[in-house]
Structure formats: structure tokens, C-alpha cells
Design a protein around this motif. Structure first.
Motif, mmCIF file in Angstrom:
data_model
loop_
_atom_site.group_PDB
_atom_site.id
_atom_site.type_symbol
_atom_site.label_atom_id
_atom_site.label_comp_id
_atom_site.label_asym_id
_atom_site.label_seq_id
_atom_site.Cartn_x
_atom_site.Cartn_y
_atom_site.Cartn_z
ATOM 1 N N LEU A 1 -16.518 0.590 16.921
ATOM 2 C CA LEU A 1 -17.527 1.292 16.136
ATOM 3 C C LEU A 1 -18.915 1.222 16.770
ATOM 4 O O LEU A 1 -19.777 2.052 16.469
ATOM 5 N N ARG A 2 -19.108 0.253 17.633
ATOM 6 C CA ARG A 2 -20.425 0.084 18.255
ATOM 7 C C ARG A 2 -20.650 1.075 19.391
ATOM 8 O O ARG A 2 -21.772 1.550 19.605
ATOM 9 N N GLU A 3 -19.590 1.435 20.133
ATOM 10 C CA GLU A 3 -19.738 2.270 21.325
ATOM 11 C C GLU A 3 -19.586 3.744 20.980
ATOM 12 O O GLU A 3 -18.579 4.171 20.423
ATOM 13 N N GLU A 4 -20.591 4.536 21.333
ATOM 14 C CA GLU A 4 -20.604 5.959 20.999
ATOM 15 C C GLU A 4 -19.492 6.729 21.695
ATOM 16 O O GLU A 4 -19.036 7.754 21.189
ATOM 17 N N ARG A 5 -19.026 6.269 22.851
ATOM 18 C CA ARG A 5 -18.001 7.029 23.586
ATOM 19 C C ARG A 5 -16.677 7.077 22.839
ATOM 20 O O ARG A 5 -15.815 7.894 23.138
ATOM 21 N N PHE A 6 -16.485 6.199 21.827
ATOM 22 C CA PHE A 6 -15.259 6.235 21.032
ATOM 23 C C PHE A 6 -15.393 7.153 19.816
ATOM 24 O O PHE A 6 -14.450 7.278 19.032
ATOM 25 N N ALA A 7 -16.556 7.783 19.628
ATOM 26 C CA ALA A 7 -16.823 8.534 18.401
ATOM 27 C C ALA A 7 -15.833 9.672 18.181
ATOM 28 O O ALA A 7 -15.509 10.016 17.036
ATOM 29 N N ALA A 8 -15.328 10.281 19.252
ATOM 30 C CA ALA A 8 -14.408 11.411 19.119
ATOM 31 C C ALA A 8 -12.946 10.994 19.150
ATOM 32 O O ALA A 8 -12.052 11.847 19.106
ATOM 33 N N SER A 9 -12.672 9.701 19.231
ATOM 34 C CA SER A 9 -11.300 9.203 19.305
ATOM 35 C C SER A 9 -10.897 8.549 17.990
ATOM 36 O O SER A 9 -11.741 8.185 17.166
ATOM 37 N N THR A 10 -9.589 8.390 17.802
ATOM 38 C CA THR A 10 -9.040 7.741 16.617
ATOM 39 C C THR A 10 -8.358 6.443 17.020
ATOM 40 O O THR A 10 -7.561 6.420 17.956
ATOM 41 N N LEU A 11 -8.684 5.377 16.320
ATOM 42 C CA LEU A 11 -8.048 4.086 16.553
ATOM 43 C C LEU A 11 -6.919 3.908 15.535
ATOM 44 O O LEU A 11 -7.152 3.946 14.323
ATOM 45 N N VAL A 12 -5.698 3.746 16.004
ATOM 46 C CA VAL A 12 -4.546 3.484 15.137
ATOM 47 C C VAL A 12 -4.217 1.997 15.214
ATOM 48 O O VAL A 12 -3.917 1.475 16.292
ATOM 49 N N VAL A 13 -4.303 1.316 14.070
ATOM 50 C CA VAL A 13 -3.958 -0.103 13.993
ATOM 51 C C VAL A 13 -2.527 -0.192 13.478
ATOM 52 O O VAL A 13 -2.225 0.196 12.346
ATOM 53 N N LEU A 14 -1.626 -0.698 14.312
ATOM 54 C CA LEU A 14 -0.194 -0.701 14.022
ATOM 55 C C LEU A 14 0.248 -2.092 13.573
ATOM 56 O O LEU A 14 -0.015 -3.092 14.244
ATOM 57 N N THR A 15 0.914 -2.163 12.418
ATOM 58 C CA THR A 15 1.441 -3.429 11.903
ATOM 59 C C THR A 15 2.909 -3.246 11.548
ATOM 60 O O THR A 15 3.447 -2.146 11.598
ATOM 61 N N CYS A 16 3.545 -4.337 11.134
ATOM 62 C CA CYS A 16 4.965 -4.282 10.778
ATOM 63 C C CYS A 16 5.207 -5.160 9.554
ATOM 64 O O CYS A 16 5.005 -6.377 9.608
ATOM 65 N N GLY A 17 5.592 -4.549 8.432
ATOM 66 C CA GLY A 17 5.871 -5.308 7.212
ATOM 67 C C GLY A 17 4.647 -5.791 6.490
ATOM 68 O O GLY A 17 4.713 -6.762 5.727
ATOM 69 N N ALA A 18 3.507 -5.117 6.689
ATOM 70 C CA ALA A 18 2.260 -5.549 6.047
ATOM 71 C C ALA A 18 2.113 -5.011 4.638
ATOM 72 O O ALA A 18 1.334 -5.540 3.848
ATOM 73 N N VAL A 19 2.843 -3.939 4.311
ATOM 74 C CA VAL A 19 2.790 -3.360 2.972
ATOM 75 C C VAL A 19 4.212 -3.168 2.463
ATOM 76 O O VAL A 19 5.157 -3.086 3.245
ATOM 77 N N GLY A 20 4.346 -3.107 1.145
ATOM 78 C CA GLY A 20 5.653 -2.900 0.541
ATOM 79 C C GLY A 20 5.805 -1.476 0.041
ATOM 80 O O GLY A 20 4.939 -0.969 -0.675
ATOM 81 N N VAL A 21 6.883 -0.825 0.411
ATOM 82 C CA VAL A 21 7.166 0.548 -0.008
ATOM 83 C C VAL A 21 8.401 0.539 -0.896
ATOM 84 O O VAL A 21 9.425 -0.067 -0.537
ATOM 85 N N ALA A 22 8.301 1.189 -2.046
ATOM 86 C CA ALA A 22 9.449 1.328 -2.964
ATOM 87 C C ALA A 22 10.079 -0.015 -3.308
ATOM 88 O O ALA A 22 11.291 -0.209 -3.174
ATOM 89 N N GLY A 23 9.257 -0.963 -3.715
ATOM 90 C CA GLY A 23 9.768 -2.245 -4.165
ATOM 91 C C GLY A 23 10.042 -3.257 -3.075
ATOM 92 O O GLY A 23 10.581 -4.337 -3.355
ATOM 93 N N GLU A 24 9.714 -2.947 -1.824
ATOM 94 C CA GLU A 24 9.935 -3.903 -0.731
ATOM 95 C C GLU A 24 9.054 -5.142 -0.891
ATOM 96 O O GLU A 24 7.972 -5.082 -1.471
ATOM 97 N N ASP A 25 9.497 -6.243 -0.349
ATOM 98 C CA ASP A 25 8.657 -7.426 -0.231
ATOM 99 C C ASP A 25 7.806 -7.308 1.024
ATOM 100 O O ASP A 25 8.254 -6.761 2.042
ATOM 101 N N VAL A 26 6.598 -7.798 0.950
ATOM 102 C CA VAL A 26 5.736 -7.863 2.135
ATOM 103 C C VAL A 26 6.225 -9.013 3.002
ATOM 104 O O VAL A 26 6.327 -10.149 2.542
ATOM 105 N N THR A 27 6.558 -8.721 4.249
ATOM 106 C CA THR A 27 7.124 -9.736 5.138
ATOM 107 C C THR A 27 6.112 -10.330 6.095
ATOM 108 O O THR A 27 6.415 -11.305 6.778
#
Length: 666
Positions: free
Chosen positions: A295-321
């Protein structure tokens, strides 16, 4: 419907003359209501335009002769016996004041009505037209309907002229106007006009709607994951370009970043070789460093940062792992709210094995969907939406009242239950009072208790709350039935509670029950720490860490009342709150960095503080201790980094630590 003893507050807002667009001699009017001591928000029921008679297109009784001979000729009587009983069975219950319909006749499509105020009502002269009397006239439209019919309630009124006031018995004609609307003409017993309504439109409601009152339960929402709809024109992978991982992009020099950069936290956040707290700290620290750089560097302003996780949220009754991944989501969501469109969260389940090609395709979909948070399950993308909490997932109130909130097996919110708790039959002991609770206070400690982090020797949450005294035990002389009180309720969060009279006091004038219930714990904690343990005095300097929190705000108010010079820390996002509390720039510092030490030493010409009220940990504790160069009192509210007072004195030679521990009295 609301209970008969429910108090309702009404507000009528009338604008100054000429405020309405295009109106010279008109005023906008709005009618609001809310349940007293209930929801603080006002509900808008009606709004319209009030004009003088000279500027209103006159609506007059066009055939007043029909009101002279009553009932008019050529009419057929409509059966209304038992009408109010039938409506009550259908869920539309009128009180005795509103049962004023006496007779209804029909001629073609017109209805002729006779209505009168019931005998107990004697204040007709106080109104232009008594609302119960006007409502009784409208009941004629319900006559002849069977109990299963849809009831129509008045919705929009147009061009109303009041011709006379104070009527207690009226005659009326209801005529179809346009669509489902009707015109209404009302006269008194002599046939003289009382009120004319050119148009009244109604809206249909079912009996189920009528018996359902919007409550706080129905306003609760939870996050619900639903499959992401197919986009009509998905972006191609070529338009996104091959995905580049952030780890490979750190030393890019001045090169232009690609459209999408992925921070893969599936391994870091999902590690199991260390304890949960260590994993959470490590993962959130790593993400924070990346977010700050991104967020500090202007050259990233036109790009999208995707933060990828696994099992961080529960969908349809899942447990968070992955608790560490969940912490990452919480941190990144905060950054998303402050920087919309810059960051995307994407969570996979363990069976997903996304390689670079898969991620490129995913990135293309994300770019098109513009969803800030996505969960991928078995190859299907899901999006998060807020939805109402299902009634069957809420805590059920026992059929036999009263009730109490009990924790059960601590460690999960699923163990909470509303259990039957019958103090009404219990004999009050000396000094006890019985209270009908109107509001309960909750704080972070209660969350820790429910999760089993903090252990209590009883099976219910300790309660702070407010309510009305029902009765008192022997020896109680300062309180009486009917008094509105607040304080600590020994029986916990309940509908009717019993507590010691010394733990409650009367609610000051102007406070709501909800406001009063939020006061006790934070102020008692602050008072106990500063006065009982700290022995603070007028003229001393005090540092309050996290001063925008509940205890922090209470400590600031008490310290100023005692004449102390107060310094405060908070995160940068809360500095405006500190300023509204009356702090100038010299008395404010950031609670997220160690710079407060040097800043406050400079602001006090090296004198530092006399007292520190602390809730921070690790190196922040050491920096706070160094702000006591002349000796003083270090009051600790935290649970994670409690120091031994003897070791502190030995480490900081020559300093005097009068009190090293300050905890909430339990």
C-alpha cells in the motif's frame, strides 16, 4: 404486536415554512417512533406535506345532504357482529379504545359508516379528529371479510382537509377513488363536515405479518457463502498475465508489476509444528509487512494483491481448520475496508492443489467478479454475503419464564443456553433486591469466559446490567420497588435477577437502560486500578494505554476528574477519537510502535509519568517502565505479560514500583 404495557416514544418533525421544494407556504412533516428503552434507532412511519387551506386544492363533502338523513336511502346493512373477535383470531387485535365501529351499510361500491368513541374515552376535544375514531371509520373496509382474508393497512394519504374538531360520534362515506385507493368523507351527527380525505391507499399484510414484531433477533446477520454466479464476459487469462508470487517479486527494482500478485499463505499460516499463538503471530506479522509495503508503493496502485489461505473460513457448516489463516483474514479485511479494490482474499480447502496455471485462471475470474473475498471448494468459487440469522439457530427462550444465560461446558459459544431460572419464588435474604432486567452489558472478559480462556467458579456469566426493582429484602432502605437501577447482577445475565443492594444504584436522569448497563465494569476496573491500587493524586501525570477502549475511556474521565495530567496511546485510526476526547497532539502517541516513549519523555521535559495504566506486552512494557524515571506506579491490566515486581525493581535499579498488578475485580 407489541405487548400492551410497552412504552413507545413518538417524534413528529415539522420543517420550517418553505423548506420543501417548490413550497412557499408549506412544511414537510415526518412521524417516527421507537420502543422506549429498546432499539435506539427511530423508525420512519409517515411523511408528507402540510399546507395552509388557501394553498390546498379543496376537498369538500360533495353531497352533505346524505349525512342529514341517517342512514341514507337505498342502503343495505352489513353484518359486523363479532368483527373484532374475528380480527383478533386472525392476529389483528384491537384494544377497547379502538373498537368504535357501530354500523356499516353498503350501496353499490360505497360504504356508509357510523362510529363513536367508546365511553371511557372523554378527550375528543383534545384532537382535530380523535385517532381512534378515524381508525374505527376505516374498520368498515374490513367488515364482510372472512378471517383468512388478507388485511389491508393504511399506507399513503393525500389531500386531507380538517373542517371541524372535537367530534366523538361521526358518520362517514367511503368511496372507491383510483386503483385500490378510497376517498373518505366524515361528518358529525348534525351532518356538518369534519374531515375530507381525497385518497387513502392501503397495503395488504397477512396475519403472520401482523403478529410478528421486528426484534433485535431479526436484525442479526451472519456471513453466508453462496456459489459465485457465472460472469457474462469473464476476463481471459492472457489479459491478467501469468500470476507472479509475491516472494518472487520482492526485488523487482523499478519494473512495472503485473496485474495480479499472489501472496501464498497456505503453508505459512497452515503450519502445525508450533503452537497456535506462535503461528498466528508469525502469519499476521508476515502479512502486515507485505500489506504495508504494497500500500505504500505507488507502482502497485494498478495491481491486485491476492492473499491465498487454506481452511481459514468455514463454508456450509465446515469447521475452520487454520486459526492462523483466520487471523490473516481478519487483518486483511481491515486493510480492504481502508483500501477498496486493492486486495482480494481467496481461501481453498485441503483438496485444492492450485498450481500457477490454476491461479492464473482464478485471477482472471476474480478480476471480472470484483469480489473482495472468495472461498474455493471443490473447484467452485463462493462469495460471502450477509444474511439474516435463522430462528432455529438462535437461543430459545424457555416456555417457563424467567430465564438465565448459562455457559455450560466452557470452550465454545455452542454451549451457551437460556435455562429456566425462577428467582420469582425465591425468598430474598437481608440486603438483596430482585430486579426485572431491561439490558445487560457484555465485555471482552465475557467472551474469554465463554471460550474457556478465563475460568470462573460458577456456571454463568457475571452480569452487569440495568433494570427495575421488583421487590427488596429485609434491611434494604435505599431502594424501593419501581426504582430504575444499574450495576452488577450476581445472578448473571437473566430476565429477572437477584443481587446485593450494594452492587447497584439508581440510574441518573437521562440515561437509557442500555447506556447504564455498559457502565459498571469499565468504571469499577478503572477506579480500582487508579484509586485503590495506584493511589493517584491531583497534579500527577498518567499514561493510559489503549485509551479509546472501555476501561481506557473510563480511566481518562476519572483521572481528569481527579485533576491529573493524562497522556494517551491508541492506534492511528483512533486518534480522531482521542481528539474528540479533548487530547492535544502532545498528549497522543501510537500504541503500535515504541515511539511513545521518546515522544512523552520530550513532552514532559524528561520527567516522564507518575502512573502508567498498562495493557500492552513485551517490549511495550519495557518502554512503559522506562517512562517512570522518577519512580512511580505501574498498573497492569493485561494477562499475557505480567512482570514480577521484585525483578522489575532489580532490573531498573533505583526505581520504585509501588504496584505491579491491576486486574479487574472478579
Amino acid at each position: 404486536m407489541l405487548p400492551t404495557d410497552t412504552a413507545v416514544q413518538i417524534q413528529i418533525h415539522i420543517a420550517a415554512a418553505g423548506e420543501s421544494a417548490g413550497a412557499v407556504e408549506s412544511r414537510a412533516a415526518s412521524v417516527y417512533s421507537r420502543v422506549e428503552d429498546g432499539d435506539p434507532e427511530w423508525t420512519l412511519h409517515a411523511r408528507g406535506l402540510v399546507t395552509s387551506a388557501a394553498t390546498t386544492a379543496a376537498v369538500v363533502v360533495d353531497d352533505s345532504a346524505e349525512f342529514l338523513v341517517w342512514p341514507p336511502s337505498g342502503v343495505v346493512a352489513v353484518e359486523i357482529d363479532g368483527l373484532y373477535d374475528r380480527l383478533a383470531e386472525a392476529g389483528y387485535e384491537y384494544g377497547p379504545t379502538f373498537q368504535g365501529l357501530q354500523a356499516v351499510w353498503r350501496r353499490g361500491k360505497d360504504l356508509f359508516v357510523q362510529a363513536a368513541l367508546p365511553e371511557p374515552v372523554t378527550d375528543a376535544q383534545c384532537y382535530g379528529l380523535h385517532p381512534a375514531l378515524l381508525d374505527a371509520v376505516l374498520h368498515a373496509t374490513l367488515a364482510g371479510r372472512d378471517e383468512d382474508s388478507i388485511v389491508a393497512l393504511p399506507f399513503a394519504w393525500e389531500k386531507i382537509n380538517l373542517h371541524a374538531t372535537g367530534a366523538s360520534v361521526v358518520r362517514a362515506r367511503i368511496t372507491p377513488h383510483s386503483g385500490d385507493a378510497v376517498s373518505i368523507e366524515v361528518a358529525d351527527e348534525t351532518g356538518s363536515p369534519v374531515i375530507s380525505i381525497q385518497s387513502l391507499a392501503s397495503r395488504p399484510v397477512t396475519a403472520e405479518n401482523l403478529t410478528t414484531t421486528t426484534t433485535a433477533r431479526e436484525r442479526l446477520h451472519i456471513v453466508h457463502w453462496t456459489p459465485l454466479p457465472a460472469v457474462s464476459e469473464p476476463a481471459s487469462s492472457a489479459a491478467v498475465a501469468p500470476v507472479v508470487f509475491y516472494a518472487d517479486w520482492i526485488d523487482i527494482g523499478e519494473r512495472t508489476p503485473p496485474p495480479v500478485v499472489v501472496l501464498d499463505m497456505r503453508t505459512t499460516a497452515g503450519r502445525t509444528d508450533t503452537d497456535v499463538l506462535t503461528r498466528v503471530h508469525s502469519a499476521t506479522h508476515e502479512v502486515l509487512v507485505v500489506l504495508q509495503g504494497w500500500l505504500r508503493e505507488e507502482r502497485f496502485a494498478a495491481s491486485t494483491l491476492v492473499v491465498l489461505t487454506c481452511g481459514a473460513v468455514g463454508v456450509a457448516g465446515e469447521d475452520v481448520t487454520d486459526p492462523a489463516g483466520s487471523a490473516v483474514w481478519g487483518l486483511v479485511r481491515s486493510a480492504q475496508s481502508e483500501n477498496p479494490g486493492r486486495i482480494v482474499l481467496a481461501d481453498t480447502d485441503p483438496i485444492e492443489r492450485l498450481d500457477t496455471a490454476d491461479l492464473t485462471g482464478l485471477a482472471a475470474t476474480l478480476v471480472t467478479s470484483q469480489e473482495p473475498q472468495v472461498a474455493i471448494r471443490k473447484g467452485v468459487l463462493h462469495r460471502a454475503r450477509a444474511t439474516g440469522v435463522p430462528h432455529d439457530s438462535m437461543l430459545a427462550t424457555p416456555e417457563k419464564l424467567p430465564w438465565r444465560l448459562e455457559v455450560g461446558d466452557m470452550g465454545s459459544f455452542d454451549s451457551l443456553e437460556l435455562a429456566v431460572y425462577p428467582p420469582a419464588g425465591e425468598t430474598l435474604e437481608s440486603g438483596q433486591v430482585r430486579i426485572a432486567m431491561r439490558a445487560a452489558g457484555l465485555n471482552f472478559r465475557d467472551i474469554l469466559v465463554a471460550l474457556g480462556v478465563v475460568q470462573l467458579p460458577w456456571g454463568t456469566l457475571p452480569g452487569e446490567g440495568a433494570g427495575v426493582v421488583l421487590d427488596v429484602g429485609p434491611g434494604v432502605v435505599d431502594l424501593a420497588p419501581g426504582d430504575s437501577v444499574y450495576g452488577f447482577i450476581a445472578s448473571g445475565i437473566c430476565s429477572v435477577g437477584i443481587t446485593d443492594q450494594r452492587l447497584v444504584t439508581r440510574i441518573p436522569a437521562g440515561w437509557s437502560f442500555a447506556e447504564a448497563a455498559a457502565i459498571p465494569a469499565v468504571f469499577v476496573t478503572a477506579y480500582y486500578g487508579l484509586k485503590d491500587l495506584g493511589g493517584v493524586r491531583s497534579g500527577e501525570t498518567l499514561l493510559v494505554h489503549a485509551a479509546t477502549g472501555g476501561v481506557g475511556m473510563a480511566a481518562v474521565q476519572l483521572a481528569r476528574h481527579w485533576g491529573m495530567d493524562v497522556f494517551a496511546t491508541a492506534s492511528l485510526g483512533k486518534w480522531d477519537t482521542l481528539r474528540t476526547m479533548g487530547f492535544d497532539e502532545q498528549h497522543i502517541a501510537n500504541s503500535r510502535t515504541l515511539e511513545f516513549e521518546a515522544e512523552f519523555l520530550q513532552a514532559t521535559s524528561g520527567q516522564g509519568m507518575d502512573v502508567v495504566l498498562n495493557c500492552l506486552a513485551d517490549e511495550f512494557v519495557d518502554a512503559s517502565l522506562r517512562l517512570l524515571p522518577r519512580g512511580g506506579r505501574f498498573l497492569e491490566m493485561g494477562k499475557t505479560d505480567i512482570r514480577n515486581s521484585q525483578e522489575v525493581v532489580a532490573q531498573y535499579s533505583g526505581w520504585i514500583i509501588r504496584h505491579s498488578i491491576c486486574s479487574t475485580p472478579e
